[in-house]
Design a protein around this motif. Structure first.
Motif, PDB file in Angstrom:
ATOM      1  N   ARG A 182      74.544 -84.819  16.216  1.00  0.00           N
ATOM      2  CA  ARG A 182      74.448 -86.277  16.215  1.00  0.00           C
ATOM      3  C   ARG A 182      73.855 -86.724  14.885  1.00  0.00           C
ATOM      4  N   LEU A 183      74.336 -87.863  14.397  1.00  0.00           N
ATOM      5  CA  LEU A 183      73.913 -88.420  13.120  1.00  0.00           C
ATOM      6  C   LEU A 183      73.093 -89.670  13.400  1.00  0.00           C
ATOM      7  N   ILE A 184      71.799 -89.649  13.055  1.00  0.00           N
ATOM      8  CA  ILE A 184      70.896 -90.743  13.405  1.00  0.00           C
ATOM      9  C   ILE A 184      70.301 -91.332  12.122  1.00  0.00           C
ATOM     10  N   PRO A 185      70.566 -92.606  11.815  1.00  0.00           N
ATOM     11  CA  PRO A 185      70.008 -93.218  10.599  1.00  0.00           C
ATOM     12  C   PRO A 185      68.484 -93.177  10.604  1.00  0.00           C
ATOM     13  N   VAL A 186      67.907 -92.817   9.467  1.00  0.00           N
ATOM     14  CA  VAL A 186      66.442 -92.788   9.344  1.00  0.00           C
ATOM     15  C   VAL A 186      65.899 -94.207   9.254  1.00  0.00           C
ATOM     16  N   GLU A 187      66.587 -95.077   8.510  1.00  0.00           N
ATOM     17  CA  GLU A 187      66.186 -96.472   8.353  1.00  0.00           C
ATOM     18  C   GLU A 187      67.375 -97.370   8.665  1.00  0.00           C
ATOM     19  N   SER A 188      67.097 -98.652   8.860  1.00  0.00           N
ATOM     20  CA  SER A 188      68.152 -99.592   9.237  1.00  0.00           C
ATOM     21  C   SER A 188      69.005-100.034   8.053  1.00  0.00           C
ATOM     22  N   ASP A 189      68.565 -99.712   6.841  1.00  0.00           N
ATOM     23  CA  ASP A 189      69.283-100.177   5.659  1.00  0.00           C
ATOM     24  C   ASP A 189      69.238 -99.101   4.580  1.00  0.00           C
ATOM     25  N   ALA A 190      70.147 -99.216   3.615  1.00  0.00           N
ATOM     26  CA  ALA A 190      70.132 -98.309   2.471  1.00  0.00           C
ATOM     27  C   ALA A 190      69.009 -98.703   1.507  1.00  0.00           C
ATOM     28  N   LYS A 191      68.558 -97.744   0.721  1.00  0.00           N
ATOM     29  CA  LYS A 191      67.437 -97.962  -0.205  1.00  0.00           C
ATOM     30  C   LYS A 191      67.943 -97.952  -1.638  1.00  0.00           C
ATOM     31  N   ARG A 192      67.587 -98.964  -2.397  1.00  0.00           N
ATOM     32  CA  ARG A 192      67.933 -99.010  -3.818  1.00  0.00           C
ATOM     33  C   ARG A 192      66.986 -98.074  -4.573  1.00  0.00           C
ATOM     34  N   LEU A 193      67.529 -97.215  -5.429  1.00  0.00           N
ATOM     35  CA  LEU A 193      66.725 -96.244  -6.171  1.00  0.00           C
ATOM     36  C   LEU A 193      66.242 -96.886  -7.465  1.00  0.00           C
ATOM     37  N   VAL A 194      65.015 -97.392  -7.458  1.00  0.00           N
ATOM     38  CA  VAL A 194      64.521 -98.190  -8.581  1.00  0.00           C
ATOM     39  C   VAL A 194      63.297 -97.580  -9.269  1.00  0.00           C
ATOM     40  N   SER A 195      62.624 -96.627  -8.640  1.00  0.00           N
ATOM     41  CA  SER A 195      61.433 -96.048  -9.266  1.00  0.00           C
ATOM     42  C   SER A 195      61.835 -95.191 -10.468  1.00  0.00           C
ATOM     43  N   ARG A 196      60.858 -94.887 -11.309  1.00  0.00           N
ATOM     44  CA  ARG A 196      61.145 -94.067 -12.493  1.00  0.00           C
ATOM     45  C   ARG A 196      61.670 -92.696 -12.093  1.00  0.00           C
ATOM     46  N   LYS A 197      61.089 -92.121 -11.041  1.00  0.00           N
ATOM     47  CA  LYS A 197      61.550 -90.815 -10.557  1.00  0.00           C
ATOM     48  C   LYS A 197      62.986 -90.899 -10.050  1.00  0.00           C
ATOM     49  N   ASP A 198      63.294 -91.969  -9.301  1.00  0.00           N
ATOM     50  CA  ASP A 198      64.650 -92.138  -8.779  1.00  0.00           C
ATOM     51  C   ASP A 198      65.660 -92.319  -9.902  1.00  0.00           C
ATOM     52  N   ARG A 199      65.311 -93.133 -10.903  1.00  0.00           N
ATOM     53  CA  ARG A 199      66.232 -93.368 -12.021  1.00  0.00           C
ATOM     54  C   ARG A 199      66.487 -92.079 -12.801  1.00  0.00           C
ATOM     55  N   LYS A 200      65.462 -91.262 -12.924  1.00  0.00           N
ATOM     56  CA  LYS A 200      65.627 -89.980 -13.604  1.00  0.00           C
ATOM     57  C   LYS A 200      66.573 -89.088 -12.820  1.00  0.00           C
ATOM     58  N   LYS A 201      66.446 -89.089 -11.486  1.00  0.00           N
ATOM     59  CA  LYS A 201      67.332 -88.291 -10.649  1.00  0.00           C
ATOM     60  C   LYS A 201      68.772 -88.781 -10.757  1.00  0.00           C
ATOM     61  N   VAL A 202      68.965 -90.098 -10.778  1.00  0.00           N
ATOM     62  CA  VAL A 202      70.302 -90.670 -10.919  1.00  0.00           C
ATOM     63  C   VAL A 202      70.919 -90.268 -12.252  1.00  0.00           C
ATOM     64  N   ALA A 203      70.128 -90.348 -13.325  1.00  0.00           N
ATOM     65  CA  ALA A 203      70.631 -89.967 -14.647  1.00  0.00           C
ATOM     66  C   ALA A 203      71.013 -88.487 -14.696  1.00  0.00           C
ATOM     67  N   THR A 204      70.221 -87.643 -14.034  1.00  0.00           N
ATOM     68  CA  THR A 204      70.513 -86.219 -13.994  1.00  0.00           C
ATOM     69  C   THR A 204      71.837 -85.951 -13.268  1.00  0.00           C
ATOM     70  N   TRP A 205      72.040 -86.610 -12.139  1.00  0.00           N
ATOM     71  CA  TRP A 205      73.278 -86.441 -11.394  1.00  0.00           C
ATOM     72  C   TRP A 205      74.489 -86.914 -12.201  1.00  0.00           C
ATOM     73  N   LEU A 206      74.344 -88.013 -12.924  1.00  0.00           N
ATOM     74  CA  LEU A 206      75.466 -88.510 -13.713  1.00  0.00           C
ATOM     75  C   LEU A 206      75.840 -87.508 -14.799  1.00  0.00           C
ATOM     76  N   ARG A 207      74.836 -86.918 -15.443  1.00  0.00           N
ATOM     77  CA  ARG A 207      75.140 -85.908 -16.471  1.00  0.00           C
ATOM     78  C   ARG A 207      75.788 -84.666 -15.865  1.00  0.00           C
ATOM     79  N   ARG A 208      75.363 -84.320 -14.660  1.00  0.00           N
ATOM     80  CA  ARG A 208      75.859 -83.080 -14.040  1.00  0.00           C
ATOM     81  C   ARG A 208      77.224 -83.242 -13.410  1.00  0.00           C
ATOM     82  N   TYR A 209      77.481 -84.396 -12.826  1.00  0.00           N
ATOM     83  CA  TYR A 209      78.666 -84.536 -11.983  1.00  0.00           C
ATOM     84  C   TYR A 209      79.759 -85.455 -12.527  1.00  0.00           C
ATOM     85  N   THR A 210      79.517 -86.101 -13.670  1.00  0.00           N
ATOM     86  CA  THR A 210      80.557 -86.995 -14.197  1.00  0.00           C
ATOM     87  C   THR A 210      80.955 -86.567 -15.615  1.00  0.00           C
TER      88      THR A 210
END
Length: 210
Positions: A182-210
């Protein structure tokens, strides 16, 4: 009374001017916040068909006022053996039960429209394979491995922003029954990745996967 007003007219005018300026600043701040909120990109990640099972489609919905462009889609699977990440932007299409060609989910999504990923089972399987975990019917074939949660991240570009942004939603995986998890949402909404740590993770994924 009139004499008092006459004596302090200058001070009253200054005070009234300051109060008027304060009111205009307050309303200006409200208008700017409303405008910024309207221009801010908003992406929802949800389950289709209202089912809890992995066969439910994953919907990437653009609730922004303008179009977004999907750059990359990421699936993170947390297991008892660690957390494994897979890029699910590109996928193999099947026709007549056979894999025919490679396709991509890199595309624009208009305001109010959704992108449909076939099902969450694909996301779980792709992330598990990244960790060399064999999967059947959404469950690990090794009884010693436990699937705990799945996080889906969409990395997009928005017309009013210069940098890509990421949106993530987490789902708990209930594998207590020996059937489709069963798939159960942790929160009622999606979370925007805005912290410095999150932005760094997003940048890393873009370099790795695009």
């Amino acid at each position: 009374m009139f004499e008092w007003i006459s004596n302090y007219s200058t001070a009253l005018q200054i005070t009234l001017g300051i109060l008027t300026l304060g009111v205009w600043y307050f309303y200006g701040h409200i208008l700017k916040a409303s405008y910024d909120r309207k221009r801010r990109p908003r992406v929802l990640i949800n389950k289709g068909l209202g089912t809890l099972h992995l066969d439910s489609p994953c919907l990437i919905c653009n609730m922004s006022s303008d179009s977004i462009y999907v750059l990359c889609l990421i699936a993170e699977l947390e297991t008892s053996e660690g957390t494994f990440t897979a890029q699910v932007t590109h996928y193999e299409m099947e026709e007549g039960g056979q894999t025919s060609r490679l396709s991509t989910r890199q595309q624009p999504i208009d305001s109010g429209q959704c992108m449909r990923i076939r099902h969450f089972r694909e996301l779980v399987t792709r992330a598990a394979e990244a960790g060399n975990i064999a999967v059947q019917d959404g469950l690990p074939q090794d009884d010693g491995v436990v699937f705990r949660s799945l996080a889906v991240t969409a990395i997009c570009m928005y017309s009013s922003e210069d940098q890509p942004f990421g949106t993530e939603r987490g789902f708990d995986l209930d594998c207590s029954r020996k059937s489709t998890p069963r798939l159960i949402p942790v929160e009622s909404d999606a979370k925007r990745l805005v912290s410095r740590k999150d932005r760094k993770k997003v940048a890393t994924w873009l370099r790795r996967y695009t």
